[in-house]
Design an enzyme around this catalytic site. Structure first.
Site, PDB file in Angstrom:
ATOM      1  CG  ASP A 150       8.831 -39.360 -11.605  1.00 60.13           C
ATOM      2  OD1 ASP A 150       9.138 -40.192 -12.339  1.00 60.13           O
ATOM      3  OD2 ASP A 150       7.943 -38.204 -12.012  1.00 60.13           O
ATOM      4  CB  SER A 158      12.253 -37.867 -12.247  1.00 57.12           C
ATOM      5  OG  SER A 158      12.387 -39.044 -12.836  1.00 57.12           O
TER       6      SER A 158
END
Length: 449
Positions: free
Chosen positions: A243, A104
């Site tokens: 992401d 992420s």
């Protein structure tokens, strides 16, 4: 042994903590657990595997694919795509499992593995625990036709873009938008979706090299986006993380529009169109008090959850609600996605700008963010934060001082010996003063040194 799964999958320093061996073993264990739960009953199991552009994602993708195939699961590799795209394809392709390799918003040396069940939903805690318990067990390996096959899906991104565009109620013609893709997984799909809807797009953060993901850019570093919006005299800027499950924005004047403001704008949009279920929105305990005040003023109910988009989703699904999210930019639009989707969120936010003809800054003014100070007090016994009398007395005194125009939240970290002290108040100086005072009490009372 510490629990491998956190609130958002398994994460760690790639090739040290998150190794190829661990990725292989996790995938095999996941296949076994899901098989025993009946997920694969009556058919040959299939899985979608995607990743962000991190260099380590290449070997981790190979390890996950090998593990699943060795356990008899056919693997469909979709390459570099956002986490919500993998969740969407897991649902739209009707496969049994989705796997996303990403850390992420973390820096490039980190990576992570996130599993989705059929329908693109995150695995339940008890399923993750079962997978963890089965790592490294002896098992009967299939042979011949029993082993899984690995194929590629080159148009997975195009399918995802088609879906995103289909959800947006109106075009974005006439809007000039800067997008910062954090050199991450949405570097192709986000600009393309915006252009398909008619926006003029200025791109930054779209040259991933495997090592520069989130580096000084994206939703955790908004200065580049603010500068670009002002330089190009754009109507707005949109930022995603590595992401692309987060979305933050910048208005034409360079002011940040955070997740709370985005949720407020979209919740009121849904209500106007008769699509806000039960006139209710879900937020975490970290949502700004200004958000709650604004929603109550507008006649909407706010349900609070623990921090983490999985808890937001659980509350939304339990009550059949339409929208929820976090200040960090995780926004879930449950009519369109089963997970936070930064690209989807950005498109719907800009659609509201185009629909109303109002600048983003004017729409965001529906709520006023109260000054919020967060201090992380490290090296303390977090287990006693809610039982220590000295801390309870200090919090009570702070709450009396703030009255109804502020609040205090003390929250133990889920992963570290640390307590987070958060204070909101009418003024920055007051919030800062009280936060430092409480942090000092926590440090003095709970110190383990």
């Amino acid at each position: 042994m510490a629990r491998l799964f956190g609130t958002d999958g398994v994460r760690g320093l790639a090739n040290r903590e998150l190794t190829a061996e661990l990725a292989l073993d996790l995938s095999i264990a996941a296949a076994h657990v899901l098989a025993e739960l009946g997920t694969f009953a009556g058919h040959r199991p299939r899985a979608v595997v995607g990743r962000d552009p991190r260099a380590s994602g290449e070997f981790l993708e190979a390890a996950v694919s090998a593990g699943l195939a060795s356990a008899g699961v056919d693997v469909i590799r979709v390459g570099v795509l956002p986490t919500p795209a993998v969740a969407h394809l897991t649902e739209s392709l009707g496969v049994d499992l989705g796997v996303m390799l990403s850390a992420s918003h973390n820096p490039a040396p980190d990576n992570g593995i996130k599993f989705f069940s059929r329908g693109g939903l995150k695995l339940a805690d008890e399923v993750e625990e079962a997978i963890e318990a089965r790592i490294g067990e002896q098992w009967d390996r299939p042979v011949g036709v029993g082993v899984g096959r690995i194929t590629d899906l080159p148009d997975g991104g195009a399918q995802y873009i088609d879906y995103l565009v289909s959800t947006v109620p109106n075009r974005l013609d006439g809007l000039k938008i800067v997008v910062d893709e954090a050199h991450g997984a949405a570097f192709r799909v986000s600009p393309e979706a915006l252009r398909r809807l008619g926006a003029e797009v200025v791109e930054i953060g779209v040259q991933p090299d495997g090592l520069n993901i989130n580096e000084g850019c994206g939703s955790t570093h908004l200065d580049l986006l603010r500068e670009a919006v002002l330089e190009h005299q754009a109507d707005a800027g949109i930022a995603h993380d590595g992401d692309a499950d987060r979305c933050l924005a910048v208005d034409a004047s360079g002011e940040v529009v955070d997740g709370d403001q985005i949720i407020a704008i979209l919740a009121l949009t849904l209500r106007e169109h008769g699509k806000l279920a039960k006139d209710t929105v879900v937020a975490t305990v970290m949502a700004n008090l200004g958000f709650k005040i604004a929603m109550e003023r507008e006649g909407l109910t706010v349900i609070e959850t623990a921090v983490g988009d999985r808890y937001v989703l659980e509350a939304m699904r339990a009550d059949g609600l339409s929208i929820g999210g976090e200040q960090s930019g995780h926004v879930i639009l449950l009519d369109h996605a089963n997970t936070g989707d930064g690209v989807l969120t950005g498109l719907h936010l800009l659609a509201r700008v185009a629909e109303t003809g109002k600048p983003l800054g004017e729409l965001a003014a529906v709520m006023r963010r109260l000054p919020q100070i967060l201090i992380n007090v490290k090296g303390v016994d977090k287990s006693r934060v809610h039982s220590a009398m000295q801390i309870s007395d200090a919090v009570a005194a702070a709450e009396r001082e703030l009255g109804e125009s502020g609040r205090v939240l003390l929250r133990p970290s889920g992963t570290e010996p640390m307590v987070r002290v958060m204070v909101e108040a009418e003024s920055h100086d007051l919030a800062e003063s009280i936060a430092h005072r409480l942090a000092g009490v926590v440090r003095e009372t709970l110190s383990v040194v």
